[in-house]
Design a protein around this motif. Structure first.
Motif, mmCIF file in Angstrom:
data_model
loop_
_atom_site.group_PDB
_atom_site.id
_atom_site.type_symbol
_atom_site.label_atom_id
_atom_site.label_comp_id
_atom_site.label_asym_id
_atom_site.label_seq_id
_atom_site.Cartn_x
_atom_site.Cartn_y
_atom_site.Cartn_z
ATOM 1 N N ARG A 170 38.288 42.619 36.843
ATOM 2 C CA ARG A 170 39.753 42.732 36.810
ATOM 3 C C ARG A 170 40.367 42.886 38.201
ATOM 4 O O ARG A 170 41.582 43.032 38.316
ATOM 5 C CB ARG A 170 40.148 43.919 35.923
ATOM 6 C CG ARG A 170 39.721 43.746 34.472
ATOM 7 C CD ARG A 170 40.220 44.854 33.588
ATOM 8 N NE ARG A 170 39.996 44.545 32.185
ATOM 9 C CZ ARG A 170 40.576 45.188 31.169
ATOM 10 N NH1 ARG A 170 41.398 46.191 31.416
ATOM 11 N NH2 ARG A 170 40.318 44.845 29.927
ATOM 12 N N TYR A 171 39.519 42.880 39.224
ATOM 13 C CA TYR A 171 39.985 42.986 40.600
ATOM 14 C C TYR A 171 39.478 41.772 41.376
ATOM 15 O O TYR A 171 38.407 41.248 41.091
ATOM 16 C CB TYR A 171 39.427 44.231 41.291
ATOM 17 C CG TYR A 171 39.944 45.579 40.831
ATOM 18 C CD1 TYR A 171 40.417 45.796 39.540
ATOM 19 C CD2 TYR A 171 39.931 46.654 41.708
ATOM 20 C CE1 TYR A 171 40.868 47.035 39.124
ATOM 21 C CE2 TYR A 171 40.382 47.921 41.309
ATOM 22 C CZ TYR A 171 40.851 48.093 40.015
ATOM 23 O OH TYR A 171 41.299 49.329 39.605
ATOM 24 N N SER A 172 40.226 41.351 42.374
ATOM 25 C CA SER A 172 39.713 40.329 43.279
ATOM 26 C C SER A 172 38.654 40.947 44.182
ATOM 27 O O SER A 172 38.602 42.178 44.358
ATOM 28 C CB SER A 172 40.843 39.746 44.132
ATOM 29 O OG SER A 172 41.302 40.719 45.068
ATOM 30 N N PHE A 204 40.287 42.922 47.151
ATOM 31 C CA PHE A 204 40.881 44.209 46.779
ATOM 32 C C PHE A 204 39.811 45.209 46.362
ATOM 33 O O PHE A 204 39.864 46.392 46.713
ATOM 34 C CB PHE A 204 41.909 44.017 45.663
ATOM 35 C CG PHE A 204 42.665 45.267 45.325
ATOM 36 C CD1 PHE A 204 43.469 45.881 46.281
ATOM 37 C CD2 PHE A 204 42.569 45.842 44.073
ATOM 38 C CE1 PHE A 204 44.176 47.045 45.981
ATOM 39 C CE2 PHE A 204 43.260 47.001 43.767
ATOM 40 C CZ PHE A 204 44.082 47.605 44.726
ATOM 41 N N LEU A 205 38.805 44.734 45.624
ATOM 42 C CA LEU A 205 37.739 45.640 45.192
ATOM 43 C C LEU A 205 36.958 46.172 46.381
ATOM 44 O O LEU A 205 36.582 47.353 46.414
ATOM 45 C CB LEU A 205 36.806 44.916 44.217
ATOM 46 C CG LEU A 205 35.645 45.743 43.653
ATOM 47 C CD1 LEU A 205 36.149 47.005 42.943
ATOM 48 C CD2 LEU A 205 34.807 44.897 42.688
ATOM 49 N N SER A 252 47.606 48.462 38.709
ATOM 50 C CA SER A 252 46.208 48.020 38.738
ATOM 51 C C SER A 252 45.461 48.559 37.523
ATOM 52 O O SER A 252 45.691 49.696 37.095
ATOM 53 C CB SER A 252 45.518 48.514 40.012
ATOM 54 O OG SER A 252 46.102 47.951 41.157
ATOM 55 N N GLU A 262 40.440 37.868 40.100
ATOM 56 C CA GLU A 262 40.567 38.546 38.806
ATOM 57 C C GLU A 262 40.325 37.553 37.670
ATOM 58 O O GLU A 262 40.818 36.426 37.698
ATOM 59 C CB GLU A 262 41.975 39.144 38.693
ATOM 60 C CG GLU A 262 42.276 39.770 37.350
ATOM 61 C CD GLU A 262 43.734 40.198 37.238
ATOM 62 O OE1 GLU A 262 44.143 40.536 36.118
ATOM 63 O OE2 GLU A 262 44.445 40.174 38.263
ATOM 64 N N VAL A 310 43.621 54.202 43.352
ATOM 65 C CA VAL A 310 43.881 52.763 43.384
ATOM 66 C C VAL A 310 45.306 52.474 42.923
ATOM 67 O O VAL A 310 46.041 51.702 43.547
ATOM 68 C CB VAL A 310 42.869 52.013 42.492
ATOM 69 C CG1 VAL A 310 43.208 50.527 42.440
ATOM 70 C CG2 VAL A 310 41.446 52.204 43.002
ATOM 71 N N PRO A 370 36.365 51.897 39.617
ATOM 72 C CA PRO A 370 36.245 51.655 41.063
ATOM 73 C C PRO A 370 35.338 52.655 41.767
ATOM 74 O O PRO A 370 34.645 52.290 42.724
ATOM 75 C CB PRO A 370 37.689 51.778 41.558
ATOM 76 C CG PRO A 370 38.536 51.542 40.367
ATOM 77 C CD PRO A 370 37.758 52.011 39.182
ATOM 78 N N VAL A 420 37.360 48.308 36.620
ATOM 79 C CA VAL A 420 36.962 47.089 37.318
ATOM 80 C C VAL A 420 36.434 46.085 36.304
ATOM 81 O O VAL A 420 36.760 44.891 36.342
ATOM 82 C CB VAL A 420 35.891 47.389 38.384
ATOM 83 C CG1 VAL A 420 35.394 46.100 39.034
ATOM 84 C CG2 VAL A 420 36.442 48.341 39.427
ATOM 85 N N SER A 479 40.426 55.893 40.083
ATOM 86 C CA SER A 479 41.416 54.961 39.547
ATOM 87 C C SER A 479 42.826 55.378 39.913
ATOM 88 O O SER A 479 43.695 54.534 40.194
ATOM 89 C CB SER A 479 41.278 54.851 38.024
ATOM 90 O OG SER A 479 40.021 54.314 37.667
#
Length: 373
Positions: free
Chosen positions: A330-332, A335-336, A354, A310, A347, A298, A358, A344
């Motif tokens: 791996r994130y929407s 959210f990202l 989570s 995701e 997050v 991230p 990413v 990380s």
């Protein structure tokens, strides 16, 4: 030829008569040629155009419809008739075929992509011949390929096929349009399809079809880059002409595969799926992804574009907007965008569980690995 997987795409111009109706004589001949390949041990897949051509006469139209709604209606009327013709001809020879309708989104989603693979392999293992077409009657412009050449190339890559035969009304590639210049010279062999060659081609089309030679070369390029040998040519009246083409005796154009078979996961990330969005990263992340074999964290994300969830594919760019690759995110997107630039640990403090990455390095492909289309 034993156990070779051969994908044969037959265009509308090779299935119809002068009035645009399905030519049952040609259709019987194509089926005999496919069966001849199968009985020599090949796993045979047919990607067939012709549904719209089979249907527009039934709707009382004098020519192929031009609107999306008209094409979908003609396909709905003609698809059943087309497949019934194939079923009758295969059954007469003691063989079975099965209709498989696909849309662009079947390749975008990993689970549906694998379901398509499993279905096709099951049919082939049971001795059937899958007859594939785009699901024209329900596809909308945003999820269509636009021609069956692209669909055939993707199916060939999905199956890691040995050959893709593109059957059309022009016997391969020429240095000029042979319909305008009878002295045009044929090009029997290409080691690779150059972008310059595609750009220079006049994308002329048959009045009853949706593709052209440019479309076929784009499909050939895509297939060759995933390890498939390609042949472009016209059908011949001998039933063994497809086998002869596989054996190097064809009069059309052969295009070499550019590498060994690319893994299906790499194909899905780089070729088969359309990115759901774009992620811009900083120089540290570029270095980690391209030179250190690392994952995208991230803290390396600068900007998020598009709406994705995701598990979707995203394109990754540097600060100058240059694409450096693609990966499974791996994130929407929402959210990202919220946590971009964070560590990380930060997050996970906000949303426990989570992922640290990413994009994990196992789900990442640099743009140089398979050229983006």
């Amino acid at each position: 030829m034993d156990r070779q997987t051969i994908v044969v795409k037959i265009g509308t111009s090779s299935l119809t008569d002068g009035r645009g109706r399905l030519d049952q004589g040609w259709l019987r001949h194509h089926v005999r040629s496919l069966i001849e390949l199968k009985r020599r041990g090949a796993r045979v897949v047919l990607v067939s155009s012709g549904a719209i051509a089979a249907g527009f006469h039934e709707l009382g139209l004098s020519e192929r419809p031009r609107t999306l709604a008209g094409k979908q209606a003609a396909a709905a009327a003609g698809q059943g008739a087309l497949v019934q013709y194939y079923r009758e001809q295969f059954a007469a020879a003691g063989e079975i075929c099965a209709q498989v309708l696909l849309t662009r989104s079947d390749f975008d989603h990993r689970r549906r992509y694998l379901n398509a693979l499993n279905t096709l392999n099951f049919l082939l293992d049971k001795g059937g011949v899958p007859v594939i077409n785009e699901n024209d009657s329900v596809s909308v412009e945003e999820i269509r390929w636009g021609d069956n050449d692209t669909l055939a190339a993707l199916v060939a890559g999905l199956l890691q096929a040995d050959w893709l035969l593109l059957v059309t009304n022009t016997d391969g590639l020429f240095n000029e349009d042979p319909r305008r210049n009878p002295s045009a010279r044929s090009i029997p062999h290409l080691t690779r399809v150059e972008d310059r060659l595609i750009a220079d081609l006049n994308d002329s089309k048959h009045p009853l079809g949706s593709g052209g030679m440019r479309s076929k070369l784009l499909a050939a390029k895509r297939a060759a880059e995933t390890g498939v040998q390609v042949y472009i040519g016209t059908p011949k009246r001998k039933s063994d002409w497809m086998r002869g083409s596989i054996e190097g005796k064809g009069s059309g154009t052969y295009i070499d595969r550019s590498s060994g078979h690319v893994s299906r996961k790499v194909q899905w990330i780089t070729v088969h799926s359309a990115p759901g969005g774009q992620v811009e990263v900083d120089e540290g992340a570029v270095c980690a992804l391209l030179r250190k074999g690392g994952s995208l964290l991230p803290c390396g994300v600068v900007k998020v574009k598009g709406r994705f969830e995701e598990g979707e594919i995203v394109s990754v760019t540097d600060s100058l907007g240059r694409s450096i690759g693609r990966g499974v995110v791996r994130y929407s997107a929402d959210f990202l965008d919220r946590v971009k630039g964070w560590k990380s640990s930060e997050v996970q403090a906000v949303q426990p569980g989570s992922p640290e990455e990413v994009i994990h390095r196992d789900d990442w492909v640099a743009v140089t690995a398979v050229e983006e289309s």
